[in-house]
Motif scaffolding. Structure first.
Motif, short mmCIF file in Angstrom:
data_model
loop_
_atom_site.label_atom_id
_atom_site.label_comp_id
_atom_site.label_asym_id
_atom_site.label_seq_id
_atom_site.Cartn_x
_atom_site.Cartn_y
_atom_site.Cartn_z
N TYR A 127 0.83 -1.20 0.00
CA TYR A 127 0.00 0.00 0.00
C TYR A 127 0.87 1.26 0.00
CZ TYR A 127 -2.70 3.84 2.02
OH TYR A 127 -3.27 5.07 2.26
N LEU A 128 1.88 1.29 0.85
CA LEU A 128 2.72 2.50 0.93
C LEU A 128 3.52 2.72 -0.35
CD1 LEU A 128 3.88 2.37 4.65
CD2 LEU A 128 2.22 3.94 3.60
N PHE A 129 4.04 1.67 -0.95
CA PHE A 129 4.74 1.85 -2.22
C PHE A 129 3.78 2.25 -3.34
CE2 PHE A 129 8.59 -0.77 -0.84
CZ PHE A 129 9.44 0.34 -0.85
N THR A 130 2.55 1.75 -3.30
CA THR A 130 1.57 2.07 -4.34
C THR A 130 1.04 3.50 -4.21
OG1 THR A 130 0.90 -0.25 -4.44
CG2 THR A 130 -0.66 1.35 -5.32
N SER A 131 0.90 3.98 -2.99
CA SER A 131 0.26 5.29 -2.78
C SER A 131 1.25 6.43 -2.55
CB SER A 131 -0.72 5.20 -1.60
OG SER A 131 -0.04 4.86 -0.42
N THR A 132 2.57 6.15 -2.62
CA THR A 132 3.58 7.19 -2.44
C THR A 132 4.67 7.02 -3.50
OG1 THR A 132 5.13 5.94 -1.04
CG2 THR A 132 3.26 7.00 0.08
N THR A 133 5.62 7.94 -3.48
CA THR A 133 6.79 7.82 -4.34
C THR A 133 8.02 7.42 -3.52
OG1 THR A 133 7.27 10.18 -4.07
CG2 THR A 133 5.93 9.55 -5.98
N ALA A 134 7.82 6.93 -2.32
CA ALA A 134 8.93 6.58 -1.43
C ALA A 134 9.92 5.65 -2.13
CB ALA A 134 8.40 5.91 -0.16
N PRO A 135 11.20 5.99 -2.08
CA PRO A 135 12.20 5.11 -2.70
C PRO A 135 12.54 3.90 -1.84
CG PRO A 135 13.28 7.05 -1.77
CD PRO A 135 11.78 7.25 -1.59
N ARG A 136 12.17 3.95 -0.54
CA ARG A 136 12.49 2.88 0.39
C ARG A 136 11.51 2.90 1.55
NH1 ARG A 136 17.01 2.13 2.91
NH2 ARG A 136 16.03 1.75 4.90
N LEU A 137 11.39 1.78 2.22
CA LEU A 137 10.63 1.68 3.45
C LEU A 137 11.45 0.82 4.40
CD1 LEU A 137 7.10 0.90 2.00
CD2 LEU A 137 7.78 3.04 3.11
N ASP A 138 11.32 1.07 5.69
CA ASP A 138 12.01 0.22 6.65
C ASP A 138 11.24 0.14 7.95
OD1 ASP A 138 12.82 2.39 8.42
OD2 ASP A 138 14.55 2.76 7.14
N PHE A 139 11.70 -0.76 8.80
CA PHE A 139 11.17 -0.85 10.15
C PHE A 139 12.32 -1.15 11.09
CE2 PHE A 139 10.79 -5.25 8.64
CZ PHE A 139 11.31 -5.98 9.70
N ALA A 140 12.15 -0.75 12.34
CA ALA A 140 13.16 -0.98 13.37
C ALA A 140 12.61 -1.97 14.39
CB ALA A 140 13.54 0.32 14.06
N THR A 141 13.49 -2.82 14.88
CA THR A 141 13.14 -3.76 15.93
C THR A 141 14.38 -4.00 16.78
OG1 THR A 141 12.05 -5.89 16.42
CG2 THR A 141 13.54 -5.83 14.50
#
Length: 194
Positions: A127-141
Motif C-alpha cells: 500500500y505504501l509503495f503504491t500510494s507514495t513515491t517513497a524510494p524505500r521503506l524500513d522498520f526498526a526492531t
C-alpha cells in the motif's frame, strides 16, 4: 470511501467507531506485545493507554476524505472473524528525502505465529509503495524480537543496520536492528509472486 485492504488472513482498514470498545483491553499495559514492541522504552501507563485509545477513536470519527493519503495508521483485523487484532503505522524518518519508517503490532497474542503479522506487513508495504513515491521503506526492531526479524526476512527486507548492545531491557543488552526494502526490490519481488 473508507480504506479496506483484504488479505487471506489479515485485513487492513481505517479505524472504526466500534474499535473504541476493544482498544483499551488490547492496549493494556499487561499485554505481552509490550515485551516485543520497544520494551526498553518502558510499559505504558493506564493514562497513556487511555490517550492512545482516545486518539484512535477520534480518528475513527473522521470522514474518509478527512484522512491523509497515504494513511498513517490502519487497524489490522482477522479477515475471517473481522476481529481487531493489531495496527500498522508509519512515521517520517526524514521527510525531505521521503524516508518512511513503518511499524506493526499484533496486539492479540492469540494471533502470533499464524501469519497475520507477515501478511499485514506485506499489505502495508505494498500500500505504501503504491500510494507514495517513497524510494524505500524500513522498520526498526531489536534482537529480542526474533519473530519480527523473521517476518522482515521472509518478505525480502534486508538487515541494513545492527547497533550492537544498543537496547537494555530486563537485565540484558540487545542489538537494535533496522530492516529495509527499496521500491525496485519490492516491485520485482511482488511482481515475481504474481
Amino acid at each position: 470511501m473508507s480504506l479496506r485492504i483484504a488479505g487471506g488472513r489479515a485485513t487492513l482498514r481505517d479505524w472504526a467507531p466500534e474499535d473504541a470498545a476493544v482498544l483499551p483491553g488490547l492496549l493494556a499495559p499487561h499485554r505481552r506485545w509490550h515485551d516485543t514492541n520497544g520494551p526498553y522504552l518502558g510499559r505504558p501507563t493506564e493514562e497513556q493507554v487511555g490517550i492512545k485509545a482516545r486518539l484512535l477513536a477520534e480518528r475513527a470519527r473522521l470522514l474518509p476524505d478527512e484522512l491523509p493519503t497515504p494513511r498513517t495508521s490502519l487497524a489490522v483485523l482477522d479477515t475471517g472473524s473481522n476481529r481487531l487484532i493489531g495496527e500498522v503505522s508509519w512515521y517520517w524518518e526524514s521527510e525531505p528525502t521521503d524516508w518512511r519508517r513503518m511499524g506493526i503490532v499484533i496486539f492479540d497474542e492469540v494471533y502470533w505465529g499464524g501469519g497475520y503479522g507477515t501478511e499485514a506487513l506485506w499489505l502495508w508495504t505494498d500500500y505504501l509503495f503504491t500510494s507514495t513515491t517513497a524510494p524505500r521503506l524500513d522498520f526498526a526492531t531489536y534482537s529480542g524480537n526474533p519473530g519480527m526479524a523473521a517476518v522482515g526476512r521472509k518478505l525480502g527486507f534486508t538487515e541494513e543496520a545492527r547497533f550492537r548492545n544498543a537496547r537494555a531491557w530486563n537485565g540484558q543488552l540487545y542489538d537494535g536492528l533496522v530492516f529495509g526494502v527499496l521500491r525496485e526490490e519490492w516491485l520485482a519481488r511482488r511482481d515475481g509472486l504474481g
